[in-house]
Every structure is written in structure tokens, then in C-alpha cells.
Scaffold this motif. Sequence first.
Motif, PDB file in Angstrom:
ATOM      1  N   TRP A 182       0.828  -1.212   0.000  1.00  0.00           N
ATOM      2  CA  TRP A 182       0.000   0.000   0.000  1.00  0.00           C
ATOM      3  C   TRP A 182       0.862   1.261   0.000  1.00  0.00           C
ATOM      4  N   VAL A 183       1.965   1.261   0.759  1.00  0.00           N
ATOM      5  CA  VAL A 183       2.854   2.431   0.773  1.00  0.00           C
ATOM      6  C   VAL A 183       3.475   2.643  -0.601  1.00  0.00           C
ATOM      7  N   LEU A 184       3.884   1.549  -1.246  1.00  0.00           N
ATOM      8  CA  LEU A 184       4.464   1.674  -2.573  1.00  0.00           C
ATOM      9  C   LEU A 184       3.428   2.166  -3.581  1.00  0.00           C
ATOM     10  N   LEU A 185       2.196   1.691  -3.467  1.00  0.00           N
ATOM     11  CA  LEU A 185       1.137   2.160  -4.353  1.00  0.00           C
ATOM     12  C   LEU A 185       0.866   3.645  -4.139  1.00  0.00           C
ATOM     13  N   GLY A 186       0.743   4.055  -2.865  1.00  0.00           N
ATOM     14  CA  GLY A 186       0.464   5.463  -2.571  1.00  0.00           C
ATOM     15  C   GLY A 186       1.594   6.389  -2.995  1.00  0.00           C
ATOM     16  N   SER A 187       2.836   5.972  -2.741  1.00  0.00           N
ATOM     17  CA  SER A 187       3.969   6.821  -3.114  1.00  0.00           C
ATOM     18  C   SER A 187       4.096   6.927  -4.632  1.00  0.00           C
ATOM     19  N   THR A 188       3.787   5.851  -5.350  1.00  0.00           N
ATOM     20  CA  THR A 188       3.839   5.897  -6.817  1.00  0.00           C
ATOM     21  C   THR A 188       2.777   6.841  -7.371  1.00  0.00           C
ATOM     22  N   LEU A 189       1.567   6.795  -6.819  1.00  0.00           N
ATOM     23  CA  LEU A 189       0.519   7.722  -7.244  1.00  0.00           C
ATOM     24  C   LEU A 189       0.910   9.165  -6.944  1.00  0.00           C
ATOM     25  N   ALA A 190       1.541   9.381  -5.780  1.00  0.00           N
ATOM     26  CA  ALA A 190       1.978  10.733  -5.427  1.00  0.00           C
ATOM     27  C   ALA A 190       3.062  11.229  -6.380  1.00  0.00           C
ATOM     28  N   LEU A 191       4.011  10.365  -6.717  1.00  0.00           N
ATOM     29  CA  LEU A 191       5.057  10.753  -7.662  1.00  0.00           C
ATOM     30  C   LEU A 191       4.475  11.078  -9.031  1.00  0.00           C
ATOM     31  N   LEU A 192       3.491  10.310  -9.446  1.00  0.00           N
ATOM     32  CA  LEU A 192       2.862  10.546 -10.744  1.00  0.00           C
ATOM     33  C   LEU A 192       2.131  11.888 -10.759  1.00  0.00           C
ATOM     34  N   ALA A 193       1.443  12.218  -9.655  1.00  0.00           N
ATOM     35  CA  ALA A 193       0.699  13.477  -9.593  1.00  0.00           C
ATOM     36  C   ALA A 193       1.634  14.685  -9.467  1.00  0.00           C
ATOM     37  N   LEU A 194       2.746  14.516  -8.737  1.00  0.00           N
ATOM     38  CA  LEU A 194       3.660  15.635  -8.484  1.00  0.00           C
ATOM     39  C   LEU A 194       4.708  15.807  -9.576  1.00  0.00           C
ATOM     40  N   ARG A 195       4.735  14.899 -10.549  1.00  0.00           N
ATOM     41  CA  ARG A 195       5.793  14.946 -11.546  1.00  0.00           C
ATOM     42  C   ARG A 195       5.803  16.255 -12.325  1.00  0.00           C
ATOM     43  N   ALA A 196       4.649  16.709 -12.783  1.00  0.00           N
ATOM     44  CA  ALA A 196       4.580  17.938 -13.581  1.00  0.00           C
ATOM     45  C   ALA A 196       5.024  19.159 -12.778  1.00  0.00           C
ATOM     46  N   PRO A 197       4.477  19.410 -11.574  1.00  0.00           N
ATOM     47  CA  PRO A 197       4.974  20.575 -10.815  1.00  0.00           C
ATOM     48  C   PRO A 197       6.439  20.440 -10.404  1.00  0.00           C
ATOM     49  N   TYR A 198       6.930  19.218 -10.229  1.00  0.00           N
ATOM     50  CA  TYR A 198       8.340  19.033  -9.913  1.00  0.00           C
ATOM     51  C   TYR A 198       9.218  19.458 -11.081  1.00  0.00           C
ATOM     52  N   GLU A 199       8.806  19.139 -12.295  1.00  0.00           N
ATOM     53  CA  GLU A 199       9.580  19.511 -13.478  1.00  0.00           C
ATOM     54  C   GLU A 199       9.562  21.009 -13.714  1.00  0.00           C
TER      55      GLU A 199
END
Length: 578
Positions: A182-199
Motif C-alpha cells: 500500500w505504501v508503494l502504491l500510494g507513493s507511486t501515485l503521489a510521484l505521478l501526480a507531483l511529476r509535472a509541478p516538480y519539473e
Amino acid sequence: MLLGALLGLLVLGGAGTAAAHAALKSTDPEDAAVLKSAPRHITLTFTESVGLLDDSFRVLDPDNRRVHIGEAEHAKGRSDTASVTLPAKLAKGTYVVAWRVVSADSHPVGGAFTFSVGKASATVAPVDTGPVENPATAALYNIARYLAYLAVALVIGTAAFVALCRPADRGPLRKPLVAGWWVLLGSTLALLALRAPYETGTGPATAFDASAFTRTLTGRPGLALLARLALLLTAAAFAVRLRKRDAWPRPLLAAGTALAVALALTWAASEHASAGIQVPVAMASSVLHLLAMAVWLGGLTALLILLHRSEVPPAAVARFSRIAFASVAVLVVTGVYQSWRGLGSWSALTETTYGRLLVVKLAAVVLLLTAAGLSRRWTVRLLTADAETAVRERVPEPVGGPPASAPQEPAAAAAGGASRRSLRRSVLAEVAVGVVVLVITTVLSSTLPGRAAAEAAQAPATAGGLPAASVTTIPFQVGRARGKVQITLDPGRVGDNTVQAVVFGPDGGIVTVPELRLSLTLPAQKIGPLDAKLTDQGGYWGTNSLTLPIAGTWTMKATVRTSEIDQVSVTKSVRISA
């Protein structure tokens, strides 16, 4: 460890220059160039392939107005370049170019430089590199990356412990395995959502921008994260099938291994291994390194949980000890290779942030191996005590009972209990240090490697267009602040000179400092020091009124103040022609 060190000596000793992690290699027009006519294009060349953003270029004219430019694209199909078309006519003066791209290993990089048309402006537009890194976005993104590393170690390591060590009681391991998933799933979703503002360096709220999210899904990091989500869902279905099985058949064991390898590939495909030299070898090494780390540290966590909650058969502990030894061997070999690939030279160990972080990681790994050695010693003692107990249980007692002088069974049981408690403490120490190693590894994966820093530093720093000015680069370090000052004397000859001094950080980007002083001395003629009287021009320090009366080799002294109390003075020789 000795073989790994010898291999490191051989490989690092003969390492050449290459890159992994994008650093700016050259610009056209060159930085601080004074051109007779306006250029039609701006082209940046990097040490590796880069991805372009909607706003990769900002060009400001001498009056600090935004210049209307074309869409950013790769020059002549070369993925390691970024190019943009300028208007047909540009006014005379100095222009500022701010840029931001995404390197092939998923990390955004940016900076700025200047060029002049006709002659340099008396004043130049402030350097606008676009939005700086948003602290909230960067913090959330990095937290998600840390959690993803920890979770994948827990998931793969726990599953490998169950499949290979075959503990009698697997019940206590079900919760950490599910929690890790579950932590890996949640962190992956967070990385996917934050990718654009991070770039783009914007706030977390821009994660809900549909166009930015669509761009994320078409880039390599976004595709890797999508693949990770699909693999996690497949792993969940796979785990449900195995829930009621007492043992893993070979076909299912092979399928589980393939899932773990594919999961590790989602990291290798979006970080340092995916760019630079020897990409296929680097990808394979990265996958093996991550799997070995997960099997060792995740397995240690599973062993620690069982040691605290239930009785672990010594045979299971012995099997894990052998697996851990093999994992350490893989970590040493792949770690030496990755260190060579990232550093490129011994000097990079102390002269780059990547090298210093690597030294810290090596120190932590030494502590980890020390704790592992203690665990192995207590494992041997536990096996010995268990074997002695088993032998005595099989030997029949003589008539009349055991001799009164040898109450061996309680002693063997006591020895086994003491060994188990000591093993529990040493495994706990391994897990604690292992978490530190994982955190350092995560930081390393987002740090500019020494190879890229060396290649970027070797790029020529001469001006173009009119006769070349004198360009001098002086590195400095004060406290934790490191960087270099690039000083341009135009024309670099006897008489009146224009001075432009730009301060760069360790990543090659332009930084601001509270104060920068410059003086020149000609020791041979006992002239000076002549104070250049630099003033802050908004993004760089400069003056139009430095007069150098005699040709010769002058000593240039730059004093950089980075805070209210921290400053450093550095010197370098510069040749002034007649």
C-alpha cells in the motif's frame, strides 16, 4: 570487500570522462558573447539527452521585456540539444536567456546566460530563470521517493524471505507485506501526480492541471511510474493466489522473480542508469543492485519481525544467512561499477557533492557489514546450540537416568536463548543502518554525478563574435557553500575594460550572493590592488570603468560573501595583453 576495493582501484584508476545526469556543455551564442549581428537561433548542448517543457526558454531584452520566441525543440534531431528560434530583428544590447529542461534520468535542471548584440548594455535585465524549485513540491516529491525505496525493499525482501527461507509461521509477515504494498502504491501515485509541478518548479496545486498531467504520462518518468502501478496490481493478484499455499512451486517462484525484476526496472529506466555511458550494462547493474538491496534489507526486516513475535527455526535463519551473503557480494560488485560510472576520477570523491555523499554511504555500508558480521556469528552459535540439543534428544539415556554431573540440556537451551537474543539485537542494528543507507541512496540518485560535473567544467568558456574577451573562472568554498565565479574582462587588454562577474552554484546554475568584490594587482610592477568597484546589476556583478594601465600577468582577487558572516577570498592569475 577486499576484491571490491581492488576492482575499484583498477577501474577508477583508468576512468575517462563521460556523463550521466544532464549538465550544460555549451551554448550558441556562447555565454557573454558580443555578436556583430543578431543570431537567429539559440542552441544549448547538454552532456546527455534532455526533455523539453512548454516554457523551456525565456529570453529577456535589454529593457527586461519578454522576447517572443518560437517553440523549443531539439536541434537537427539531436536529443542532447535544446533550440529555439529568435525574431528576425533584435535591438542592440545585452539579452538574458533563462532555460529549464528535464534530464534523461528524470531530474529537472536550469540556469541562465547572457549574450549581446552590437555591444553590451550598460545595464542588463535581471536574470529570470523562471520559477525556482517550489519547497512544498520538492519536499513532497522527495518524501514520496524515500517511501517508495523503503516500500519496495519491504515488499520484495519479505516475499523473498517467505519463498526462499520457508519459515514455519508466515502469519506475522502478512501485515508488513500488505503495508509495504500500500505504501508503494500510494507513493507511486503521489510521484505521478507531483511529476509535472516538480519539473516546472511550481506549487503542488498545479498537479491538477490536465495538460501538464497529460505531458507527464507521455514522458519516460511518467511511463515508468505507470508501469510500476500495473506491476503492483499484478503482484496483488499474484499474492492472492499464493495465500493458501504452503510452498511456492517453481513456476510461481519464477513468475515472482520476473515481477521483482520488472519492478526494479521501473527505477533503472528513470534514473541515472538510463543515461550516460554503457546504458545496457548500467541498467542491468542498477536492477541487480536494487534487488540485492531489497532481498537483504527487506529480508532482515522480516527476520526481525519473526524473532520478536515467534520462534524462527534455525534452518530458516541459516538459509537467510547464505542469501544475505550472496546479496552483499552482488551489492559490492554492482556498487563498485556504479561508483566508477558516477565518479570518473578519484578527485571527484572530495571535489563533488556526489563524491562526498558516496563517501558517507560507504561509511554507512561498512557499519552495515559490521552488524551483518555479528549477525552471522550469532547465527552460527544458534545453529550449534540447536544441533547439540537435537543430538542429545536422539541419544537414549542410560539405565538409571542421566549422570548427575552433566545437566547439559538446560545449558544448551540457555545458550540457544542467549544466541537468539543477541541475533535479534544485531539484526535490529542492521535494519536501522540499512534505512540510513536507503535514504543516502535516494539522495544520491538526485545528485549530479562527478562525471557530468567534470564534463561540464571542461566546456570552453570563451566569448564569441567579436575578438574574444578574457574569461577567468575561480572556484570557491566557504562553509557549506561551494561554487565558482566567472569573470569576464572585455576586451581584456590595456585600457578601459568592462567587467561582468557571475556566480555559479555547484549544479552550474546562477546564484545570487550578498556581496562580490574584485581587485587586480600586478606584482612585477608593484601596481595595485586596483578595486574594480563592482555593483550588483541584477543577476551578475559588473562595472564599465576598470582601467588597466600595463600589460602583464595580473593577480585577480575575488572576495565572495555568502551570508552576513561567511566570506572567502580566492585568487587567480590573468594575462592582460597590450
